[in-house]
Design an enzyme around this catalytic site. Structure first.
Site, mmCIF file in Angstrom:
data_model
loop_
_atom_site.group_PDB
_atom_site.id
_atom_site.type_symbol
_atom_site.label_atom_id
_atom_site.label_comp_id
_atom_site.label_asym_id
_atom_site.label_seq_id
_atom_site.Cartn_x
_atom_site.Cartn_y
_atom_site.Cartn_z
ATOM 1 N N GLN A 128 24.595 39.076 47.482
ATOM 2 C CA GLN A 128 25.493 40.148 47.604
ATOM 3 C C GLN A 128 25.664 40.990 46.481
ATOM 4 O O GLN A 128 26.258 40.442 45.525
ATOM 5 C CB GLN A 128 26.818 39.432 48.243
ATOM 6 C CG GLN A 128 27.915 40.789 48.502
ATOM 7 C CD GLN A 128 29.236 40.198 48.958
ATOM 8 O OE1 GLN A 128 29.342 39.164 49.357
ATOM 9 N NE2 GLN A 128 30.219 40.634 48.612
ATOM 10 N N SER A 131 29.576 44.268 43.007
ATOM 11 C CA SER A 131 30.361 44.476 42.076
ATOM 12 C C SER A 131 29.400 45.225 40.695
ATOM 13 O O SER A 131 28.390 44.653 40.475
ATOM 14 C CB SER A 131 30.823 43.366 41.366
ATOM 15 O OG SER A 131 31.651 42.589 42.212
ATOM 16 N N SER A 163 26.211 36.259 42.209
ATOM 17 C CA SER A 163 25.779 34.785 42.428
ATOM 18 C C SER A 163 24.312 34.692 43.220
ATOM 19 O O SER A 163 24.209 35.368 44.361
ATOM 20 C CB SER A 163 27.121 34.378 43.474
ATOM 21 O OG SER A 163 28.326 34.580 43.137
ATOM 22 N N GLU A 246 33.291 37.245 53.614
ATOM 23 C CA GLU A 246 33.497 36.537 52.791
ATOM 24 C C GLU A 246 35.039 35.967 52.637
ATOM 25 O O GLU A 246 34.846 34.687 52.182
ATOM 26 C CB GLU A 246 33.214 37.635 51.463
ATOM 27 C CG GLU A 246 33.345 36.903 50.106
ATOM 28 C CD GLU A 246 33.189 37.987 48.858
ATOM 29 O OE1 GLU A 246 33.638 38.983 48.933
ATOM 30 O OE2 GLU A 246 32.686 37.207 47.912
ATOM 31 N N GLU A 374 45.669 39.297 42.319
ATOM 32 C CA GLU A 374 46.541 40.467 42.310
ATOM 33 C C GLU A 374 46.041 41.315 43.766
ATOM 34 O O GLU A 374 46.839 41.895 44.618
ATOM 35 C CB GLU A 374 46.306 41.580 41.172
ATOM 36 C CG GLU A 374 47.144 40.945 39.850
ATOM 37 C CD GLU A 374 46.345 39.829 39.276
ATOM 38 O OE1 GLU A 374 45.203 39.381 39.683
ATOM 39 O OE2 GLU A 374 46.985 39.168 38.547
HETATM 40 C C1 LIG Z 1 32.315 32.990 40.500
HETATM 41 C C2 LIG Z 1 32.351 34.562 40.873
HETATM 42 C C3 LIG Z 1 31.286 34.831 41.934
HETATM 43 C C4 LIG Z 1 31.212 36.079 41.897
HETATM 44 N N1 LIG Z 1 30.106 36.581 42.942
HETATM 45 C C5 LIG Z 1 29.802 37.721 43.150
HETATM 46 C C6 LIG Z 1 28.922 38.423 43.971
HETATM 47 O O1 LIG Z 1 28.006 37.238 44.599
HETATM 48 N N2 LIG Z 1 28.675 39.768 44.142
HETATM 49 C C7 LIG Z 1 29.353 40.716 43.744
HETATM 50 O O2 LIG Z 1 29.343 41.614 44.107
HETATM 51 N N3 LIG Z 1 30.583 40.181 42.918
HETATM 52 C C8 LIG Z 1 30.678 38.980 42.688
HETATM 53 N N4 LIG Z 1 31.759 38.668 41.907
HETATM 54 C C9 LIG Z 1 32.426 39.513 41.188
HETATM 55 C C10 LIG Z 1 34.002 39.607 41.939
HETATM 56 O O3 LIG Z 1 33.885 39.995 43.113
HETATM 57 C C11 LIG Z 1 34.923 40.489 40.869
HETATM 58 O O4 LIG Z 1 35.035 39.624 39.657
HETATM 59 C C12 LIG Z 1 36.400 40.703 41.430
HETATM 60 O O5 LIG Z 1 36.065 41.616 42.562
HETATM 61 C C13 LIG Z 1 36.938 41.404 40.200
HETATM 62 O O6 LIG Z 1 36.305 42.379 39.903
HETATM 63 P P1 LIG Z 1 36.414 42.526 38.097
HETATM 64 O O7 LIG Z 1 35.833 41.333 37.568
HETATM 65 O O8 LIG Z 1 35.631 43.852 37.918
HETATM 66 O O9 LIG Z 1 37.806 42.763 37.459
HETATM 67 P P2 LIG Z 1 38.688 44.059 37.660
HETATM 68 O O10 LIG Z 1 38.704 44.702 39.086
HETATM 69 O O11 LIG Z 1 38.450 44.830 36.528
HETATM 70 O O12 LIG Z 1 40.144 43.530 37.339
HETATM 71 C C14 LIG Z 1 40.683 43.241 36.050
HETATM 72 C C15 LIG Z 1 42.166 42.785 36.335
HETATM 73 O O13 LIG Z 1 42.896 43.844 36.976
HETATM 74 C C16 LIG Z 1 43.664 43.492 38.169
HETATM 75 N N5 LIG Z 1 43.567 44.375 38.915
HETATM 76 C C17 LIG Z 1 42.527 45.353 39.432
HETATM 77 N N6 LIG Z 1 43.014 46.086 40.336
HETATM 78 C C18 LIG Z 1 44.260 45.872 40.667
HETATM 79 C C19 LIG Z 1 45.222 46.337 41.582
HETATM 80 N N7 LIG Z 1 45.032 47.684 42.288
HETATM 81 N N8 LIG Z 1 46.423 46.060 41.323
HETATM 82 C C20 LIG Z 1 46.782 45.136 40.442
HETATM 83 N N9 LIG Z 1 45.905 44.462 39.813
HETATM 84 C C21 LIG Z 1 44.450 44.888 39.812
HETATM 85 C C22 LIG Z 1 42.817 42.180 38.499
HETATM 86 O O14 LIG Z 1 43.599 41.539 39.416
HETATM 87 C C23 LIG Z 1 42.298 41.458 37.453
HETATM 88 O O15 LIG Z 1 43.356 40.573 36.865
HETATM 89 C C24 LIG Z 1 32.073 37.362 41.711
HETATM 90 C C25 LIG Z 1 32.913 36.732 40.791
HETATM 91 C C26 LIG Z 1 33.130 35.500 40.294
HETATM 92 C C27 LIG Z 1 34.371 35.004 39.093
#
Ligand SMILES: Cc1cc2nc3c(=O)[nH]c(=O)nc-3n(C[C@H](O)[C@H](O)[C@H](O)COP(=O)(O)OP(=O)(O)OC[C@H]3O[C@@H](n4cnc5c(N)ncnc54)[C@H](O)[C@@H]3O)c2cc1C
Length: 407
Positions: A128, A131, A163, A246, A374
């Site tokens: 998928q 991100s 992933s 998901e 969050e």
């Molecule tokens: C083990 C693992 C597997 C994954 N697998 C996939 C995959 O297969 N495909 C894929 O597309 N993605 C994948 N991801 C990505 C995952 O979907 C993102 O890490 C997740 O959506 C958070 O996005 P970010 O890491 O960019 O953090 P950000 O969105 O930048 O967030 C940073 C911080 O800000 C907070 N925050 C952000 N927006 C808000 C809001 N509106 N209100 C309050 N707080 C907020 C968040 O909670 C976090 O603490 C994976 C992540 C992990 C850890």
């Protein structure tokens, strides 16, 4: 709802048990079987093929798409029974759990017949691709472009945290096709062949030593228009289908760490004293038991809704939020109980075969994957408690006019 099996479901349960006894190893430890290494991948494929040939894969999918044509309750029974065995399903959860439902809903009949049975039998593995470095929680802010070129689309950009991309034959990718409209309206969803020259995959090493996810770069990657999922500009609807699936898939396999902690409390002695006598351990056990029991009850409510033909509601977000936090707290607490031995990550030495040490390193990621704490709280606040929506500074703006760090 009555949770006793009907006679028909009782027969199915005993068939599942017999087959698992004959084909899988009973769990004596609770080690998380992730997606690490080529050998693990080959073993996982072999296991899934066997499961599919026996008719136990994709239980609710129609037969013409490689499924078994059974009900969600059959799926629940399978999940309850398989929990007691060591199995390797991690590589297929994203494809079958997240991508499959969107393909079923939005792909052409031709594409469904071509691709779904191969997914259901683990012939093809899927990932998928949502991100991006600047679009995680706010995934609709993504920047990977897809531009039309005759019967094809040409993709350029970067995804991250994908992933299992290194094992994948295909992916479902969310792209921007029109930056002149609002961020939600300019998106288009595609299926993409991952084994093509325009795609470069770079694994990311995690702090637990594994390589679960990747960066994926598109350099003029080609997607035929026949692989489009839904309307041009209608990608957000498809993306929501993937994200809701998901959350449901995750809530079914969300580790809480509680069963392992209970085993530990029953079995571990420190300095000749059972830890079960320690008042702090007992207090923690009681707290986590009540949370665990609450999750089980919420899960049953979700099963009831699904069995009646409904869809999983906010319980899926609740299960994800509470379970993921508990999982991390339990791992941290257990390693503190071990004292100095808590810092040794050696499966042959550590209690529960190093489960808690592994969890200390992997559980933070579980709180992010599939939506952060969050984001789950925002969903619960808005959709369950009816609180006002978050203010959105970009509302009504064309995507290209949203200010960025570079503008
Ligand atoms: C083990 C693992 C597997 C994954 N697998 C996939 C995959 O297969 N495909 C894929 O597309 N993605 C994948 N991801 C990505 C995952 O979907 C993102 O890490 C997740 O959506 C958070 O996005 P970010 O890491 O960019 O953090 P950000 O969105 O930048 O967030 C940073 C911080 O800000 C907070 N925050 C952000 N927006 C808000 C809001 N509106 N209100 C309050 N707080 C907020 C968040 O909670 C976090 O603490 C994976 C992540 C992990 C850890």
């Amino acid at each position: 709802m009555d949770f006793e099996d009907t006679p028909e479901l009782a027969v199915f349960r005993s068939e599942v048990r017999d087959w698992l006894d004959a084909n899988a190893q009973r769990r004596t430890d609770q080690l998380f079987l992730g997606m690490e290494g080529d050998q693990a991948f080959q073993e996982a494929k072999a296991w899934y093929k066997k499961k599919s040939q026996a008719g136990f894969a994709c239980l609710t999918w129609p037969r013409e798409y490689g499924g078994a044509g059974l009900t969600p309750l059959h799926e629940v029974i399978w999940a309850q029974e398989v929990e007691n065995y060591k199995t390797r399903d991690a590589h297929f959860v994203i494809g079958i759990g997240n991508c499959g439902p969107a393909i079923m809903h939005f792909a052409s009949e031709e594409a469904k017949v071509e691709l779904l049975p191969r997914m259901a039998s683990a012939e093809d593995v899927w990932c998928q691709l949502f991100s991006e470095p600047s679009a995680g929680s706010d995934v609709a802010g993504l920047r990977t472009r897809a531009e039309p070129d005759g019967d094809n689309w040409i993709l350029n950009g970067q995804k991250i945290w994908t992933s299992g991309a290194q094992y994948s034959d295909y992916g479902v990718v969310l792209t921007r096709t029109d930056p002149t409209v609002s961020k939600y309206r300019g998106l288009t969803l595609f299926m993409i062949d991952m084994r093509q020259p325009g795609i470069e995959i770079r694994p990311i090493r995690q702090m637990d030593g594994g390589q679960h996810f990747n960066e994926v770069f598109f350099n003029d990657a080609v997607v035929p228009d026949a692989y489009r999922l839904g309307e041009v500009g209608g990608g957000w609807t498809g993306a929501l289908t993937v994200l809701m699936s998901e959350r449901l898939a995750i809530s079914g396999i969300q580790p809480t760490g509680f069963p392992q902690f209970l085993e530990l409390v029953k079995s571990l002695e420190i300095n000749g004293q059972p830890i079960a006598r320690d008042p702090i351990v007992r207090e923690r056990l009681a707290t986590w038991y009540s949370q665990y029991a609450g999750l089980q009850a919420a899960n049953k409510r979700m099963i009831t809704a699904v069995a009646k033909g409904g869809i999983a509601g906010a319980e899926a977000s609740l299960g994800k939020l509470v379970g993921a936090v508990m999982n991390q707290e339990i791992a941290n607490f257990a390693c503190q109980v071990f004292g100095q031995a808590g810092i040794i990550q050696d499966d042959s030495f550590s209690p529960e075969q190093g489960h808690f040490q592994h969890s200390v390193l992997f559980s933070p990621g579980v709180r992010l994957a599939g939506g952060t704490d969050e984001v789950m709280r925002n969903i619960l606040a808005e959709q369950v408690l009816g609180l006002p929506q978050e203010p959105r500074a970009d509302k009504g703006m064309a995507f290209q006019d949203i200010p960025t760090g570079n503008s």
